[in-house]
Design an enzyme around this catalytic site. Sequence first.
Site, PDB file in Angstrom:
ATOM      1  N   ASP A   1       2.364   1.736  -3.451  1.00  0.00           N
ATOM      2  CA  ASP A   1       1.316   2.151  -4.385  1.00  0.00           C
ATOM      3  C   ASP A   1       0.926   3.611  -4.157  1.00  0.00           C
ATOM      4  OD1 ASP A   1      -0.823   1.674  -6.363  1.00  0.00           O
ATOM      5  OD2 ASP A   1      -2.150   1.886  -4.627  1.00  0.00           O
TER       6      ASP A   1
ATOM      7  N   HIS B   1       0.837  -1.208   0.000  1.00  0.00           N
ATOM      8  CA  HIS B   1       0.000   0.000   0.000  1.00  0.00           C
ATOM      9  C   HIS B   1       0.870   1.257   0.000  1.00  0.00           C
ATOM     10  CE1 HIS B   1      -3.225   2.782   0.803  1.00  0.00           C
ATOM     11  NE2 HIS B   1      -2.692   3.129   1.973  1.00  0.00           N
TER      12      HIS B   1
END
Length: 174
Positions: A79, A76
């Site tokens: 990203d 995460h």
Amino acid sequence: MNTEKVAFDIISLAGDAKAELQKALKLAREGKFGETDALLDKASEQLQQAHKLQTQELLTREANGEKLQFNVLISHAQDYLMTTYTLKDVAVEIISLYRLIKKIKFLSIELLIATALFLYILAQNSIKKFSSVLYNINIFLHLIIILKAISMNYKAMRNVYAENIINYNIGNIY
């Protein structure tokens, strides 16, 4: 530093940068470009810090043979960092377009006002006084210069041209 701490720090920095970029886009839409530049700079610094963490704390350690524990939080963080970098690139382009649009709008309004003033002067004065095409073009160009000076707040230039208009009633600028 453990990987969870690195992931949270990256997410935090990228999130702060994203917030700055969104503020910059809003201010650009309002025409406040001085403030947008400061926000873009701040977002860039935050993204650089996040990238440095990613490189030093994750990639370098992994390259040196350390086995890092992969988890969804790291994924995460990676990203979020990359999408924020993309948002920054897009925001810079959009802000450039807002600046261009503002210039075009301003020039269009300036030309429209100059044309209206020119036509008004022609209607108010005798045909004899405005018989020369070059003279008419001169007056039109002077009106554009006056509007440009006013818009750019060049007080000295504005005062000189305004004084010429008042003293010579447009017809005797030269």
